[in-house]
Write a protein that holds these residues in place. Sequence first.
Motif, PDB file in Angstrom:
ATOM      1  N   GLU A   1       0.813   5.974   3.773  1.00  0.00           N
ATOM      2  CA  GLU A   1       2.107   6.264   4.386  1.00  0.00           C
ATOM      3  C   GLU A   1       2.601   5.014   5.112  1.00  0.00           C
ATOM      4  O   GLU A   1       1.818   4.321   5.761  1.00  0.00           O
ATOM      5  N   CYS A   2       3.902   4.716   5.003  1.00  0.00           N
ATOM      6  CA  CYS A   2       4.439   3.561   5.711  1.00  0.00           C
ATOM      7  C   CYS A   2       4.481   3.880   7.201  1.00  0.00           C
ATOM      8  O   CYS A   2       4.862   4.978   7.594  1.00  0.00           O
ATOM      9  N   ASN A   3       4.065   2.933   8.025  1.00  0.00           N
ATOM     10  CA  ASN A   3       4.069   3.246   9.459  1.00  0.00           C
ATOM     11  C   ASN A   3       5.347   2.806  10.181  1.00  0.00           C
ATOM     12  O   ASN A   3       5.402   2.818  11.397  1.00  0.00           O
TER      13      ASN A   3
ATOM     14  N   THR B   1      11.059   5.764   3.031  1.00  0.00           N
ATOM     15  CA  THR B   1       9.992   6.656   2.533  1.00  0.00           C
ATOM     16  C   THR B   1       9.609   7.728   3.554  1.00  0.00           C
ATOM     17  O   THR B   1       8.971   8.715   3.198  1.00  0.00           O
ATOM     18  N   ARG B   2       9.984   7.501   4.813  1.00  0.00           N
ATOM     19  CA  ARG B   2       9.683   8.482   5.854  1.00  0.00           C
ATOM     20  C   ARG B   2      10.839   9.454   6.063  1.00  0.00           C
ATOM     21  O   ARG B   2      10.739  10.397   6.835  1.00  0.00           O
ATOM     22  N   ASN B   3      11.954   9.168   5.408  1.00  0.00           N
ATOM     23  CA  ASN B   3      13.163   9.947   5.643  1.00  0.00           C
ATOM     24  C   ASN B   3      13.697  10.648   4.409  1.00  0.00           C
ATOM     25  O   ASN B   3      14.602  11.451   4.491  1.00  0.00           O
TER      26      ASN B   3
ATOM     27  N   VAL C   1      10.358   9.867  -1.250  1.00  0.00           N
ATOM     28  CA  VAL C   1      10.222   8.642  -2.041  1.00  0.00           C
ATOM     29  C   VAL C   1       8.734   8.394  -2.246  1.00  0.00           C
ATOM     30  O   VAL C   1       7.976   8.421  -1.276  1.00  0.00           O
ATOM     31  N   PRO C   2       8.278   8.194  -3.480  1.00  0.00           N
ATOM     32  CA  PRO C   2       6.854   7.870  -3.666  1.00  0.00           C
ATOM     33  C   PRO C   2       6.541   6.510  -3.046  1.00  0.00           C
ATOM     34  O   PRO C   2       7.198   5.523  -3.372  1.00  0.00           O
ATOM     35  N   THR C   3       5.585   6.466  -2.130  1.00  0.00           N
ATOM     36  CA  THR C   3       5.336   5.201  -1.433  1.00  0.00           C
ATOM     37  C   THR C   3       4.676   4.180  -2.367  1.00  0.00           C
ATOM     38  O   THR C   3       4.004   4.539  -3.340  1.00  0.00           O
ATOM     39  N   LYS C   4       4.892   2.927  -2.050  1.00  0.00           N
ATOM     40  CA  LYS C   4       4.421   1.853  -2.909  1.00  0.00           C
ATOM     41  C   LYS C   4       4.162   0.630  -2.026  1.00  0.00           C
ATOM     42  O   LYS C   4       5.036   0.229  -1.258  1.00  0.00           O
ATOM     43  N   PHE C   5       2.970   0.073  -2.132  1.00  0.00           N
ATOM     44  CA  PHE C   5       2.616  -1.104  -1.336  1.00  0.00           C
ATOM     45  C   PHE C   5       1.986  -2.160  -2.227  1.00  0.00           C
ATOM     46  O   PHE C   5       1.406  -1.845  -3.264  1.00  0.00           O
ATOM     47  N   TYR C   6       2.097  -3.398  -1.797  1.00  0.00           N
ATOM     48  CA  TYR C   6       1.434  -4.501  -2.493  1.00  0.00           C
ATOM     49  C   TYR C   6       0.471  -5.175  -1.529  1.00  0.00           C
ATOM     50  O   TYR C   6       0.826  -5.402  -0.366  1.00  0.00           O
ATOM     51  N   PRO C   7      -0.739  -5.507  -1.988  1.00  0.00           N
ATOM     52  CA  PRO C   7      -1.627  -6.257  -1.102  1.00  0.00           C
ATOM     53  C   PRO C   7      -1.105  -7.688  -0.938  1.00  0.00           C
ATOM     54  O   PRO C   7      -0.706  -8.309  -1.918  1.00  0.00           O
ATOM     55  N   ILE C   8      -1.060  -8.182   0.301  1.00  0.00           N
ATOM     56  CA  ILE C   8      -0.651  -9.579   0.482  1.00  0.00           C
ATOM     57  C   ILE C   8      -1.823 -10.456   0.902  1.00  0.00           C
ATOM     58  O   ILE C   8      -1.757 -11.665   0.795  1.00  0.00           O
TER      59      ILE C   8
ATOM     60  N   ILE D   1      -3.613   1.245   8.618  1.00  0.00           N
ATOM     61  CA  ILE D   1      -3.291   2.041   7.429  1.00  0.00           C
ATOM     62  C   ILE D   1      -3.510   3.534   7.686  1.00  0.00           C
ATOM     63  O   ILE D   1      -4.575   3.940   8.153  1.00  0.00           O
ATOM     64  N   THR D   2      -2.492   4.335   7.393  1.00  0.00           N
ATOM     65  CA  THR D   2      -2.661   5.785   7.431  1.00  0.00           C
ATOM     66  C   THR D   2      -2.390   6.349   6.041  1.00  0.00           C
ATOM     67  O   THR D   2      -1.478   5.913   5.350  1.00  0.00           O
ATOM     68  N   LEU D   3      -3.202   7.330   5.666  1.00  0.00           N
ATOM     69  CA  LEU D   3      -3.056   7.921   4.343  1.00  0.00           C
ATOM     70  C   LEU D   3      -2.001   9.013   4.375  1.00  0.00           C
ATOM     71  O   LEU D   3      -1.744   9.614   5.412  1.00  0.00           O
ATOM     72  N   LEU D   4      -1.426   9.256   3.228  1.00  0.00           N
ATOM     73  CA  LEU D   4      -0.405  10.302   3.121  1.00  0.00           C
ATOM     74  C   LEU D   4      -1.005  11.679   3.361  1.00  0.00           C
ATOM     75  O   LEU D   4      -2.128  11.934   2.975  1.00  0.00           O
TER      76      LEU D   4
END
Lengths: 303, 149
Positions: free
Chosen positions: B105-107, B113-115, B118-125, B146-149
């Motif tokens: 989940e986006c923090n 995505t919190r509003n 929307v399927p969340t999507k992240f890229y490792p940097i 990091i928090t999980l959905l």
Amino acid sequence: MKFQGIISINDLSKKEILYILDVAKKIETGKTKPDLSGKVLSTLFFEPSTRTRFSFESAMNRLGGRVISMAEPKASSLAKGESLHDTVKVIERYADIIVIRHPQEGSARWAADSTKKPVINAGDGANQHPTQTLLDLYTIKKAQGKLNNLKVAMIGDLKYGRTVHSLTSALSLFNCQLFFVSPESLKMPEHILEDLKKKKIKYSEHEDPSKIINKLDILYATRIQKERFPDEAEYEKVKHAYVIDVSLLKNVKKNFRIMHPLPRVSEISTNVDGTPYAFYFEQAGFGIPVRQALLSLLLGKVK
Amino acid sequence: MRAYKVYAIKNGTVIDHIPQGRAFKVIDVLDLEEEKGIVTCGMNFESKRLGKKDVVKIENKELEPKEVNAITIVAPTATLNIIRNFKVAKKIKVKVPKVIEEIVECNNPNCITRNEKVPTKFYPISGHPLEIKCHYCERTISYEEITLL
Ligand SMILES: [Zn+2]
């Protein structure tokens, strides 16, 4: 060069940025005359920003295109609880290109992911406003004849100012030396400074603009917003310390220019307007060729 | 009969070297609560490498490397063994996936995505320590946040 949409300045390489600026210049000087007749732009503004919307609409109109626009977000479908995704799925059938401004971060990316039509981000909350950054770069290039190796200062609210964050990241592509001038409470965020260190970009932080102003090529001023301060007294103090006045400009370099994304409140005295250093109204004007370039590129009317 | 802490499994997958206290997150990421077969979860084992570690065993199911990579988000030190007939048949190296979809989940509370759905999507940097960036709002999130959905 082919572009899918313009969502974040971070998506663009140095080469792509220079290409967009080059197309903008060709349009401004009349060397290229893209014909967008028969094309429809939809401006979806979920929060008011008349200036930005007018700039896009003027750009589209001047190239012969048409505009449909959602002027009253409150009266629109959004107020009835329709998702952004659904709004975009409908609008993509009405328009060839979509410009979106929305108060939530990531909204423009989500809109772009929801449609095959090109999307331009005209501001997604505190995140990105890439056309502002591109027009800022265009303005700097117009003022100085180049983008490389300039001395650029940013002054005002550097903590919350989306504009200065994006500009910082863009200027780091051009090896500019950066000066950050702000009150202690509104300093440039640490992660942005870290990023500059990684990229080996020279920068320094200051509280008093008079100490560095004579070295500068560009001074980029931003609004200091009252809401950012815990108490009124602190705001009043800071507000006056960061007013750019003619008295500050006595010994500046000849090529020195002042920029501001506008609207200004009291950051720049009106007595600066008549000096050769004022460049903020020109800057607003350069929004037109830059947006004309983007519309033409995204609609495939410029190769 | 011998005494055992977590019994050996005949066939299936053993996820070892999970950082202490993160076994449930691994179960969560892999959606193992939906699993029909036996899943055992061991916590606070002694470990040379980690001091203490957790272990998860899934019987009669061989996890695919693709689903396994998601584990790195909650348990970057985890190792995976595929067990066939009580023997380690295959060791799988877990790698941070290129795209992390619908796990985190986006923090940023003002992220789209919190509003909206929307399927969340992240890229490792970055890998060590893990840092991920939201595809939408571009916010960077560190491993601890990091928090999980
Ligand atoms: Zn986000």
